[in-house]
Design a protein around this motif. Structure first.
Motif, mmCIF file in Angstrom:
data_model
loop_
_atom_site.group_PDB
_atom_site.id
_atom_site.type_symbol
_atom_site.label_atom_id
_atom_site.label_comp_id
_atom_site.label_asym_id
_atom_site.label_seq_id
_atom_site.Cartn_x
_atom_site.Cartn_y
_atom_site.Cartn_z
ATOM 1 N N ASP A 273 36.363 35.429 29.807
ATOM 2 C CA ASP A 273 35.320 34.438 29.505
ATOM 3 C C ASP A 273 35.857 33.250 28.702
ATOM 4 O O ASP A 273 35.167 32.242 28.563
ATOM 5 C CB ASP A 273 34.168 35.100 28.748
ATOM 6 N N GLU A 274 37.071 33.368 28.200
ATOM 7 C CA GLU A 274 37.686 32.251 27.488
ATOM 8 C C GLU A 274 38.087 31.125 28.438
ATOM 9 O O GLU A 274 38.369 30.012 28.000
ATOM 10 C CB GLU A 274 38.916 32.739 26.716
ATOM 11 N N PHE A 275 38.096 31.421 29.734
ATOM 12 C CA PHE A 275 38.521 30.445 30.733
ATOM 13 C C PHE A 275 37.287 29.892 31.442
ATOM 14 O O PHE A 275 36.642 30.603 32.217
ATOM 15 C CB PHE A 275 39.458 31.092 31.760
ATOM 16 N N PRO A 276 36.942 28.638 31.229
ATOM 17 C CA PRO A 276 35.732 28.091 31.848
ATOM 18 C C PRO A 276 35.804 28.048 33.366
ATOM 19 O O PRO A 276 34.760 28.050 34.036
ATOM 20 C CB PRO A 276 35.639 26.677 31.255
ATOM 21 N N GLN A 277 37.012 28.034 33.931
ATOM 22 C CA GLN A 277 37.155 27.958 35.385
ATOM 23 C C GLN A 277 37.103 29.327 36.064
ATOM 24 O O GLN A 277 37.143 29.421 37.289
ATOM 25 C CB GLN A 277 38.454 27.237 35.766
ATOM 26 N N VAL A 278 37.019 30.401 35.273
ATOM 27 C CA VAL A 278 37.003 31.759 35.815
ATOM 28 C C VAL A 278 35.579 32.312 35.808
ATOM 29 O O VAL A 278 34.916 32.309 34.763
ATOM 30 C CB VAL A 278 37.934 32.697 35.011
ATOM 31 N N THR A 279 35.129 32.785 36.960
ATOM 32 C CA THR A 279 33.837 33.447 37.075
ATOM 33 C C THR A 279 34.067 34.935 37.321
ATOM 34 O O THR A 279 34.805 35.306 38.241
ATOM 35 C CB THR A 279 33.013 32.866 38.237
ATOM 36 N N VAL A 280 33.460 35.767 36.497
ATOM 37 C CA VAL A 280 33.595 37.217 36.621
ATOM 38 C C VAL A 280 32.323 37.782 37.247
ATOM 39 O O VAL A 280 31.215 37.463 36.803
ATOM 40 C CB VAL A 280 33.827 37.872 35.247
ATOM 41 N N VAL A 281 32.482 38.616 38.276
ATOM 42 C CA VAL A 281 31.329 39.303 38.851
ATOM 43 C C VAL A 281 30.878 40.374 37.860
ATOM 44 O O VAL A 281 31.668 41.224 37.442
ATOM 45 C CB VAL A 281 31.679 39.931 40.211
ATOM 46 N N ARG A 282 29.610 40.325 37.498
ATOM 47 C CA ARG A 282 29.087 41.272 36.518
ATOM 48 C C ARG A 282 27.642 41.617 36.821
ATOM 49 O O ARG A 282 26.980 40.855 37.538
ATOM 50 C CB ARG A 282 29.252 40.713 35.091
ATOM 51 N N PRO A 283 27.149 42.729 36.296
ATOM 52 C CA PRO A 283 27.889 43.684 35.472
ATOM 53 C C PRO A 283 28.900 44.470 36.301
ATOM 54 O O PRO A 283 28.585 44.926 37.401
ATOM 55 C CB PRO A 283 26.795 44.601 34.930
ATOM 56 N N ALA A 284 30.117 44.593 35.786
ATOM 57 C CA ALA A 284 31.167 45.377 36.440
ATOM 58 C C ALA A 284 31.117 46.798 35.911
ATOM 59 O O ALA A 284 30.976 47.010 34.707
ATOM 60 C CB ALA A 284 32.529 44.757 36.163
ATOM 61 N N GLU A 285 31.251 47.761 36.813
ATOM 62 C CA GLU A 285 31.120 49.167 36.410
ATOM 63 C C GLU A 285 32.309 50.021 36.835
ATOM 64 O O GLU A 285 32.372 51.206 36.498
ATOM 65 C CB GLU A 285 29.839 49.766 37.010
ATOM 66 N N GLY A 286 33.252 49.463 37.595
ATOM 67 C CA GLY A 286 34.409 50.224 38.046
ATOM 68 C C GLY A 286 35.626 49.959 37.181
ATOM 69 O O GLY A 286 35.573 49.176 36.227
ATOM 70 N N PRO A 287 36.761 50.552 37.525
ATOM 71 C CA PRO A 287 37.989 50.342 36.743
ATOM 72 C C PRO A 287 38.730 49.080 37.171
ATOM 73 O O PRO A 287 39.959 49.026 37.141
ATOM 74 C CB PRO A 287 38.802 51.606 37.052
#
Length: 345
Positions: A273-287
């Motif tokens: 989340d420190e990277f404004p250009q990165v989008t993380v799919v969430r909520p993530a539940e796997g490893p």
């Protein structure tokens, strides 16, 4: 003409040969495994290699672990073999695979001569399952839970809503033991018509090279799969591992590992989340986590130069070249990766 994604590309391709020395965030096998006690049990089984494998005890152990009769269990050479068996044994005129997900089920179906339809979940909806999106006439449906590569954990009832008479519902739960409490699992359900649950022991226990998994299903489906399975498909060491990993102490260890993975995943997402250009799919539940960022293909190559292997996303139907999958690792590894990522972007 539309080019199909390379369905046979998997994370291990990122760390072969000269790339074997890279820090591996491409393969979803837990680091530091197999544990010493499990290696010792497997090593002790080597004294019996002269005898043909007998899966009776391992089958009973898996059945007891899920509260099922042994007639509902089939041991396989990893979950991947189960997809091949299903493609050969299950009569399906209208198979559907819910994507993005592990690509081997579709590859196996195509190799067996099936015409496969896809249901594509979208980023707009958080890659979450809408049971109504699956065609009513589908007589075979394959879905992962939690899903590789999105790390989405679908509600059990949403997945169960796909079951109906005349349909085989295949739920790939290869990563379910990495979910605390195995929330949303259908493994022990016997009330859903046509339900087939696949499990793998290779991820949590570091047994990818040994190949051990299993199928949970109605006895008639198990018998159909057995008829197309080669004789003695699971080695004696793999059977020993299956039995050992179902013991209470092993289940407690796996539960502790799942809790640790959840904490490490939360830390990884916070750093991303420190990277404004990165989008993380969430909520993530796997490893693992799925991320989108500009020039992901170029970033992936630069990360390799900086010592890190990550999984490309464009071989998953429904994703493209701006996606990467990252395995969850310990905080020290995450901190080193974030430093590299800052340079790579």
């Amino acid at each position: 003409m539309t080019t199909l994604p390379d369905l046979r590309h998997h994370g291990d391709a990122e760390v072969r040969g000269a790339a074997a020395g890279l820090t591996d965030l491409a393969v979803n096998v837990r680091t530091g495994t197999p544990p010493a006690w499990l290696k010792a049990r497997i090593a002790a089984s080597l004294d019996g290699l002269a005898a043909y494998p007998d899966g009776t005890a391992a089958r009973a152990a898996v059945a007891a672990r899920h509260g099922l009769p042994a007639s509902r269990v089939l041991l396989t050479a990893g979950a991947a073999e189960a997809f091949v068996l299903l493609a050969r044994a299950v009569r399906a005129e209208r198979p559907v695979v819910v994507h993005p997900q592990f690509t081997e089920p579709e590859a196996a179906l195509r190799d067996a001569g099936h015409e496969v339809r896809r249901v594509l979940l979208t980023e707009r909806d958080g890659f979450r399952l809408d049971p109504d999106a699956v065609p009513e006439d589908a007589d075979l449906v394959v879905i992962g839970n939690p899903t590789n590569p999105t790390s989405v954990l679908h509600p059990a009832e949403a997945v169960a809503a796909l079951a109906r008479p005349g349909r085989t519902l295949v739920v790939d739960e290869a990563f379910m033991d990495a979910v605390p409490g195995e929330a949303e699992s259908l493994a022990s359900r016997t009330d859903l018509p046509g339900l087939v649950v696949l499990r793998s022991l290779t991820k949590t226990w570091g047994l990818a090279g040994l190949r051990i998994g299993y199928v949970l299903a109605d006895p008639e489906i198990i018998e159909a799969l057995e008829r197309v399975q080669p004789l003695w498909p699971v080695s004696s060491p793999a059977l020993t591992a299956a039995e050992a990993c179902c013991e209470p102490a092993a289940l407690a260890e796996a539960a502790a590992a799942a809790a640790e993975i959840a904490a490490d995943r939360q830390y990884l997402i916070a750093r991303l989340d420190e990277f404004p250009q990165v989008t993380v799919v969430r909520p993530a539940e796997g490893p693992f986590v799925l991320i989108r960022l500009p020039d992901a293909a170029g970033v992936r190559e630069r990360l390799r130069e900086l010592g890190f292997a990550v999984r490309r996303g464009d071989t998953f139907p429904g994703l493209g070249t701006d996606w990467l999958r990252l395995a969850v690792r310990g905080r020290d590894t995450t901190d080193r990766f974030v430093t590299a990522l800052a340079k790579a972007v």
